[in-house]
Write a protein that holds these residues in place. Structure first.
Motif, mmCIF file in Angstrom:
data_model
loop_
_atom_site.group_PDB
_atom_site.id
_atom_site.type_symbol
_atom_site.label_atom_id
_atom_site.label_comp_id
_atom_site.label_asym_id
_atom_site.label_seq_id
_atom_site.Cartn_x
_atom_site.Cartn_y
_atom_site.Cartn_z
ATOM 1 N N ALA A 209 0.838 -1.198 0.000
ATOM 2 C CA ALA A 209 0.000 0.000 0.000
ATOM 3 C C ALA A 209 0.873 1.248 0.000
ATOM 4 C CB ALA A 209 -0.892 0.005 1.230
ATOM 5 N N PRO A 210 0.394 2.347 -0.568
ATOM 6 C CA PRO A 210 1.166 3.585 -0.562
ATOM 7 C C PRO A 210 1.455 4.031 0.868
ATOM 8 C CG PRO A 210 -0.752 3.782 -1.992
ATOM 9 C CD PRO A 210 -0.874 2.487 -1.275
ATOM 10 N N GLY A 211 2.700 4.423 1.106
ATOM 11 C CA GLY A 211 3.086 4.907 2.424
ATOM 12 C C GLY A 211 3.544 3.829 3.381
ATOM 13 N N THR A 212 3.554 2.572 2.945
ATOM 14 C CA THR A 212 3.923 1.475 3.828
ATOM 15 C C THR A 212 5.367 1.580 4.289
ATOM 16 O OG1 THR A 212 2.342 0.044 2.720
ATOM 17 C CG2 THR A 212 4.029 -1.031 4.027
ATOM 18 N N HIS A 213 6.258 1.946 3.403
ATOM 19 C CA HIS A 213 7.681 1.959 3.721
ATOM 20 C C HIS A 213 8.253 3.369 3.874
ATOM 21 C CE1 HIS A 213 7.684 -2.303 2.977
ATOM 22 N NE2 HIS A 213 7.162 -2.112 1.788
ATOM 23 N N ASP A 214 7.417 4.357 4.041
ATOM 24 C CA ASP A 214 7.885 5.744 4.122
ATOM 25 C C ASP A 214 8.829 5.973 5.295
ATOM 26 O OD1 ASP A 214 6.443 6.313 1.900
ATOM 27 O OD2 ASP A 214 4.913 7.513 2.919
ATOM 28 N N LEU A 215 8.473 5.478 6.457
ATOM 29 C CA LEU A 215 9.306 5.695 7.638
ATOM 30 C C LEU A 215 10.669 5.031 7.480
ATOM 31 C CD1 LEU A 215 9.431 6.991 10.382
ATOM 32 C CD2 LEU A 215 8.425 4.940 11.356
ATOM 33 N N ARG A 216 10.685 3.839 6.904
ATOM 34 C CA ARG A 216 11.942 3.137 6.671
ATOM 35 C C ARG A 216 12.839 3.923 5.714
ATOM 36 N NH1 ARG A 216 11.189 -2.687 4.500
ATOM 37 N NH2 ARG A 216 10.054 -2.799 6.446
ATOM 38 N N ILE A 217 12.248 4.505 4.695
ATOM 39 C CA ILE A 217 13.018 5.278 3.717
ATOM 40 C C ILE A 217 13.586 6.546 4.349
ATOM 41 C CG2 ILE A 217 12.799 6.647 1.608
ATOM 42 C CD1 ILE A 217 10.823 4.487 0.640
ATOM 43 N N VAL A 218 12.792 7.223 5.175
ATOM 44 C CA VAL A 218 13.252 8.447 5.834
ATOM 45 C C VAL A 218 14.415 8.128 6.772
ATOM 46 C CG1 VAL A 218 12.593 10.227 7.505
ATOM 47 C CG2 VAL A 218 11.085 9.677 5.602
ATOM 48 N N ARG A 219 14.310 7.028 7.510
ATOM 49 C CA ARG A 219 15.401 6.641 8.417
ATOM 50 C C ARG A 219 16.664 6.293 7.638
ATOM 51 N NH1 ARG A 219 11.918 2.841 12.474
ATOM 52 N NH2 ARG A 219 11.085 4.528 13.750
ATOM 53 N N ALA A 220 16.510 5.578 6.534
ATOM 54 C CA ALA A 220 17.675 5.215 5.728
ATOM 55 C C ALA A 220 18.340 6.458 5.142
ATOM 56 C CB ALA A 220 17.264 4.256 4.611
ATOM 57 N N LEU A 221 17.544 7.421 4.697
ATOM 58 C CA LEU A 221 18.090 8.657 4.156
ATOM 59 C C LEU A 221 18.834 9.438 5.231
ATOM 60 C CD1 LEU A 221 18.363 10.632 1.804
ATOM 61 C CD2 LEU A 221 16.184 11.623 2.513
ATOM 62 N N ARG A 222 18.268 9.486 6.438
ATOM 63 C CA ARG A 222 18.920 10.180 7.544
ATOM 64 C C ARG A 222 20.265 9.530 7.874
ATOM 65 N NH1 ARG A 222 15.615 9.854 12.694
ATOM 66 N NH2 ARG A 222 16.458 7.765 12.636
ATOM 67 N N GLU A 223 20.319 8.210 7.919
ATOM 68 C CA GLU A 223 21.566 7.512 8.199
ATOM 69 C C GLU A 223 22.591 7.735 7.083
ATOM 70 O OE1 GLU A 223 22.559 6.039 10.975
ATOM 71 O OE2 GLU A 223 20.670 6.783 11.786
ATOM 72 N N TYR A 224 22.127 7.764 5.840
ATOM 73 C CA TYR A 224 23.024 8.011 4.711
ATOM 74 C C TYR A 224 23.640 9.405 4.815
ATOM 75 C CZ TYR A 224 24.534 9.030 -0.036
ATOM 76 O OH TYR A 224 25.266 9.404 -1.131
#
Length: 71
Positions: free
Chosen positions: A24-39
């Protein structure tokens, strides 16, 4: 076509073709934001810059400049 309509259409196609249903749309949004922050933190460390709160400090500096009269 909205993102919800596209998701419903993709789900319909997947069920009829026997393929896995997309998330579903938005399912992995939090995971992506955390990965971007760590990057970004790791890139800052490699560039020998502070790795934490860079955006917060930049915004604080900008707001502080606006609050002073004559600037």
């Amino acid at each position: 076509m909205s993102i919800t309509q596209q998701h419903l259409l993709d789900t319909y196609r997947a069920r009829h073709l026997g393929t896995p249903v997309p998330p579903a749309p938005g399912t992995h949004d939090l995971r992506i934001v955390r990965a971007l922050r760590e990057y970004r933190r790791s890139r800052a460390v490699l560039a020998e810059r502070p790795a934490r709160a860079r955006l917060r400090h930049a915004l604080r500096r900008r707001l502080h400049r606006r609050a002073r009269p004559g600037c």
